[in-house]
Design a protein around this motif. Structure first.
Motif, PDB file in Angstrom:
ATOM      1  N   PRO A 180       0.819  -1.212   0.000  1.00 32.72           N
ATOM      2  CA  PRO A 180       0.000   0.000   0.000  1.00 32.72           C
ATOM      3  C   PRO A 180       0.856   1.267   0.000  1.00 32.72           C
ATOM      4  N   MET A 181       0.269   2.343  -0.461  1.00 33.55           N
ATOM      5  CA  MET A 181       0.879   3.653  -0.248  1.00 33.55           C
ATOM      6  C   MET A 181       0.286   4.162   1.064  1.00 33.55           C
ATOM      7  N   ILE A 182       1.142   4.336   2.080  1.00 38.26           N
ATOM      8  CA  ILE A 182       0.626   4.771   3.379  1.00 38.26           C
ATOM      9  C   ILE A 182       0.761   6.285   3.470  1.00 38.26           C
ATOM     10  N   CYS A 183      -0.368   6.945   3.353  1.00 37.70           N
ATOM     11  CA  CYS A 183      -0.378   8.408   3.374  1.00 37.70           C
ATOM     12  C   CYS A 183      -0.729   8.883   4.774  1.00 37.70           C
ATOM     13  N   TYR A 184       0.282   9.279   5.526  1.00 35.60           N
ATOM     14  CA  TYR A 184       0.050   9.790   6.879  1.00 35.60           C
ATOM     15  C   TYR A 184      -0.883  11.006   6.802  1.00 35.60           C
ATOM     16  N   SER A 185      -1.892  10.995   7.653  1.00 36.34           N
ATOM     17  CA  SER A 185      -2.877  12.080   7.632  1.00 36.34           C
ATOM     18  C   SER A 185      -2.335  13.264   8.441  1.00 36.34           C
ATOM     19  N   VAL A 186      -1.931  14.279   7.700  1.00 34.20           N
ATOM     20  CA  VAL A 186      -1.148  15.371   8.286  1.00 34.20           C
ATOM     21  C   VAL A 186      -1.904  16.139   9.366  1.00 34.20           C
ATOM     22  N   LYS A 187      -3.231  16.179   9.271  1.00 37.76           N
ATOM     23  CA  LYS A 187      -4.012  16.937  10.251  1.00 37.76           C
ATOM     24  C   LYS A 187      -3.814  16.420  11.675  1.00 37.76           C
ATOM     25  N   ALA A 188      -3.439  15.147  11.812  1.00 36.04           N
ATOM     26  CA  ALA A 188      -3.271  14.579  13.158  1.00 36.04           C
ATOM     27  C   ALA A 188      -2.141  15.286  13.906  1.00 36.04           C
ATOM     28  N   ASN A 189      -1.066  15.538  13.205  1.00 36.85           N
ATOM     29  CA  ASN A 189       0.051  16.295  13.786  1.00 36.85           C
ATOM     30  C   ASN A 189       0.886  16.779  12.618  1.00 36.85           C
ATOM     31  N   SER A 190       0.908  18.081  12.408  1.00 35.24           N
ATOM     32  CA  SER A 190       1.479  18.587  11.163  1.00 35.24           C
ATOM     33  C   SER A 190       2.863  19.203  11.319  1.00 35.24           C
ATOM     34  N   ASN A 191       3.494  18.986  12.452  1.00 39.53           N
ATOM     35  CA  ASN A 191       4.855  19.532  12.607  1.00 39.53           C
ATOM     36  C   ASN A 191       5.766  18.971  11.505  1.00 39.53           C
ATOM     37  N   ILE A 192       6.565  19.846  10.891  1.00 42.47           N
ATOM     38  CA  ILE A 192       7.365  19.394   9.744  1.00 42.47           C
ATOM     39  C   ILE A 192       8.441  18.370  10.131  1.00 42.47           C
ATOM     40  N   ALA A 193       8.842  18.344  11.385  1.00 38.37           N
ATOM     41  CA  ALA A 193       9.821  17.318  11.794  1.00 38.37           C
ATOM     42  C   ALA A 193       9.156  15.943  11.874  1.00 38.37           C
ATOM     43  N   ILE A 194       7.898  15.915  12.291  1.00 43.70           N
ATOM     44  CA  ILE A 194       7.124  14.656  12.307  1.00 43.70           C
ATOM     45  C   ILE A 194       6.951  14.188  10.857  1.00 43.70           C
ATOM     46  N   ILE A 195       6.576  15.122   9.991  1.00 44.08           N
ATOM     47  CA  ILE A 195       6.374  14.765   8.578  1.00 44.08           C
ATOM     48  C   ILE A 195       7.684  14.235   7.993  1.00 44.08           C
ATOM     49  N   LYS A 196       8.782  14.929   8.309  1.00 42.80           N
ATOM     50  CA  LYS A 196      10.070  14.498   7.736  1.00 42.80           C
ATOM     51  C   LYS A 196      10.448  13.088   8.203  1.00 42.80           C
ATOM     52  N   THR A 197      10.183  12.793   9.467  1.00 40.14           N
ATOM     53  CA  THR A 197      10.464  11.440   9.975  1.00 40.14           C
ATOM     54  C   THR A 197       9.728  10.403   9.118  1.00 40.14           C
TER      55      THR A 197
ATOM     56  N   ILE B 120      11.512  21.016  18.158  1.00 41.05           N
ATOM     57  CA  ILE B 120      10.997  21.047  16.787  1.00 41.05           C
ATOM     58  C   ILE B 120       9.981  22.176  16.583  1.00 41.05           C
ATOM     59  N   ARG B 121       9.661  22.883  17.656  1.00 39.74           N
ATOM     60  CA  ARG B 121       8.875  24.112  17.514  1.00 39.74           C
ATOM     61  C   ARG B 121       9.107  24.978  18.744  1.00 39.74           C
ATOM     62  N   GLN B 122       9.479  26.215  18.457  1.00 36.25           N
ATOM     63  CA  GLN B 122       9.695  27.128  19.580  1.00 36.25           C
ATOM     64  C   GLN B 122       8.370  27.514  20.205  1.00 36.25           C
ATOM     65  N   ARG B 123       8.427  27.783  21.502  1.00 32.03           N
ATOM     66  CA  ARG B 123       7.235  28.306  22.172  1.00 32.03           C
ATOM     67  C   ARG B 123       6.901  29.662  21.560  1.00 32.03           C
ATOM     68  N   GLU B 124       5.646  29.941  21.331  1.00 25.78           N
ATOM     69  CA  GLU B 124       5.278  31.265  20.810  1.00 25.78           C
ATOM     70  C   GLU B 124       5.480  32.329  21.893  1.00 25.78           C
ATOM     71  N   THR B 125       5.666  33.556  21.417  1.00 19.79           N
ATOM     72  CA  THR B 125       5.833  34.676  22.350  1.00 19.79           C
ATOM     73  C   THR B 125       4.602  35.583  22.268  1.00 19.79           C
ATOM     74  N   TRP B 126       4.530  36.538  23.178  1.00 21.84           N
ATOM     75  CA  TRP B 126       3.415  37.503  23.107  1.00 21.84           C
ATOM     76  C   TRP B 126       3.512  38.318  21.817  1.00 21.84           C
ATOM     77  N   GLU B 127       4.756  38.594  21.390  1.00 18.47           N
ATOM     78  CA  GLU B 127       4.950  39.300  20.106  1.00 18.47           C
ATOM     79  C   GLU B 127       4.316  38.494  18.967  1.00 18.47           C
ATOM     80  N   ASP B 128       4.578  37.169  18.969  1.00 21.00           N
ATOM     81  CA  ASP B 128       4.005  36.313  17.912  1.00 21.00           C
ATOM     82  C   ASP B 128       2.489  36.454  17.890  1.00 21.00           C
ATOM     83  N   ILE B 129       1.913  36.587  19.066  1.00 24.57           N
ATOM     84  CA  ILE B 129       0.456  36.599  19.145  1.00 24.57           C
ATOM     85  C   ILE B 129      -0.154  37.821  18.459  1.00 24.57           C
ATOM     86  N   VAL B 130       0.513  38.972  18.527  1.00 21.60           N
ATOM     87  CA  VAL B 130      -0.075  40.175  17.898  1.00 21.60           C
ATOM     88  C   VAL B 130       0.456  40.422  16.490  1.00 21.60           C
TER      89      VAL B 130
END
Ligand code: LLP
Length: 413
Positions: free
Chosen positions: A53-70, A398-408
């Motif tokens: 089969p072609m196993i197509c991981y469903s990205v919506k479950a966890n879409s971090n690009i490091a997970i995808i790359k693995t 694999i993902r930095q914590r967001e900051t208050w700056e990021d939020i605005v």
């Protein structure tokens, strides 16, 4: 493998102490086990190997690009549902001809992006969508490959919000209408009939509904194969359930395979799968720190620094996530584990036996790898959590914590 275990009374993620991770990266923190991810992918691949089969991981479950790359490195394809997810999988190095694009509301912009990138096919949800794919393909001077999503009307016996293959759900077309839709689409100038798709729901713990759905489309697939020479693919979606509770039994890929392989072999089509949760669900935990323990007359509330914006599943689906202390204790209390958000629905566990923790202690919610971070938001202007991947004794942010700056960012006064 068991990714999260106690070693001398302390919780470890593979070979790394969760205490250390919390100190290094702060909380709330998502922690993933790379080896668990690989293991689960391989378990599905090996159970279904007979049909390659072609196993197509469903990205919506966890879409971090490091997970995808693995998963790219494991040879996976990808099931995407938006232009944003296409952007992510391409960024992570996925091959376009292993990508399938689902969803009831694809925009022109998304369709043209996918056509330009030459994805494998669109799983098509309606006649007007087929017409739009044809128009976009014409505009670009290419053909749009489609697999209509058939709704087999089976009951997957899961939460009603994540059941998708019943006639009252918005997804796909019923059998009679799918046949007409293929006829209509075959007459469109820039469409190629590539195959058939179904996805009956999520967190399904028995193989029966999958078998029932496949049985319902079997003869139909034979008809379509005979009628359209380009009809070569059968995409049977995702939905394999995992264990959220110690006494729950996950759907074993071998049991799933045993129920489906005879019919799949008989059909002789290229099989596509779209598992999400079964690969990543138990590969992740959410680590949080206790801020206060509040004893009301009625109830004990353990207030942590993670909230429904970090993990919405308990609030949205009354989902159960096991809560464990990072430092083992046998002592328990009954009460709620809640976050700081101004809603009574903001809890990670309600009326449960919980570890007897104090202010400053760490607790984790298990089985948070799927639909955890990917469904998180900035509600209450809370920065989204950091994410870390552990591989043996090595931890990589694999993902930095967001900051208050990021939020605005992006807003203007
Ligand atoms: N394929 C399609 C077309 C889907 O819509 C989904 C999930 C999947 C594959 C992957 O299903 P899985 O193998 O992960 O069960 N947020 C909910 C789950 C929503 C599922 C949406 N579709 C939850 O937290 O339980």
């Amino acid at each position: 493998m068991q990714a999260f275990t106690y070693q001398s009374g302390k919780l470890f993620a593979e070979g790394v102490s969760v205490d250390d991770l919390a100190l290094r990266y702060g909380t709330p923190l998502y922690v993933y086990s790379k080896n668990h991810l690989r293991d689960r992918y391989r378990a599905i691949a090996s159970a279904m190997a007979d049909v390659k089969p072609m196993i197509c991981y469903s990205v919506k479950a966890n879409s971090n690009i490091a997970i995808i790359k693995t998963l790219v490195q494991e040879g996976a394809g990808f099931d995407i549902v938006s232009g944003g997810e296409l952007f992510r999988v391409l960024r992570a190095g996925a091959e376009a001809n292993r990508i399938v694009f689902a969803g009831v509301g694809k925009t022109r912009e998304e369709i043209e992006y996918a056509l330009k990138e030459q994805i494998a096919f669109f799983t098509c949800e309606s006649e007007p969508e087929a017409a739009r794919i044809s128009e976009c393909a014409k505009h670009l001077g290419v053909k749009g490959r489609i697999a209509f999503r058939m709704n087999p009307d089976v009951d997957p016996k899961t939460h009603k919000y994540i059941s998708t293959g019943k006639k009252e759900n918005k997804f796909g077309l019923d059998l009679a209408r799918t046949l007409q839709a293929y006829e209509l689409a075959a007459g469109l100038p820039n469409i190629e009939i590539a195959g058939l798709h179904m996805h009956i729901g999520s967190q399904i713990l028995s193989a029966e509904p999958f078998g029932e759905a496949l049985e319902k489309v079997k003869d139909f697939c034979k008809t379509l194969k005979a009628k359209y020479p380009t009809f070569r693919h059968l995409d049977i979606g995702g939905g394999l359930g995992i264990n959220y509770k110690p006494d729950q039994k996950a759907l074993d890929p071998k049991v799933y395979a045993a129920a489906l392989l005879p019919t799949l072999k008989e059909l002789g089509l290229q099989v596509w799968l779209e598992p999400g949760r079964s690969i990543v669900g138990n590969a992740g935990i959410l680590v949080c720190r206790v801020q206060y323990v509040k004893d009301s007359h009625f109830k004990k509330f353990i207030v942590v620094d993670a909230a429904m914006n970090d993990l919405i599943r308990p609030a949205l689906y009354q989902a159960h996530h096991e809560i464990l202390p990072v430092t083992a204790t046998d002592k328990t209390v009954t009460g709620d584990l809640v976050g700081p958000i101004c809603e009574s629905g903001d809890f990670l566990a309600q009326d449960r036996e919980l570890p007897d923790v104090k202010q400053g202690d760490l607790v984790v919610a298990l089985s948070a790898g799927a639909y955890g971070f990917s469904m998180s938001s900035n509600y209450n202007s809370r920065p989204r959590a950091a994410e870390v991947m552990v591989d043996g004794t090595r931890a990589t942010p694999i993902r930095q914590r967001e900051t208050w700056e990021d939020i605005v960012r992006g807003e203007s006064l």
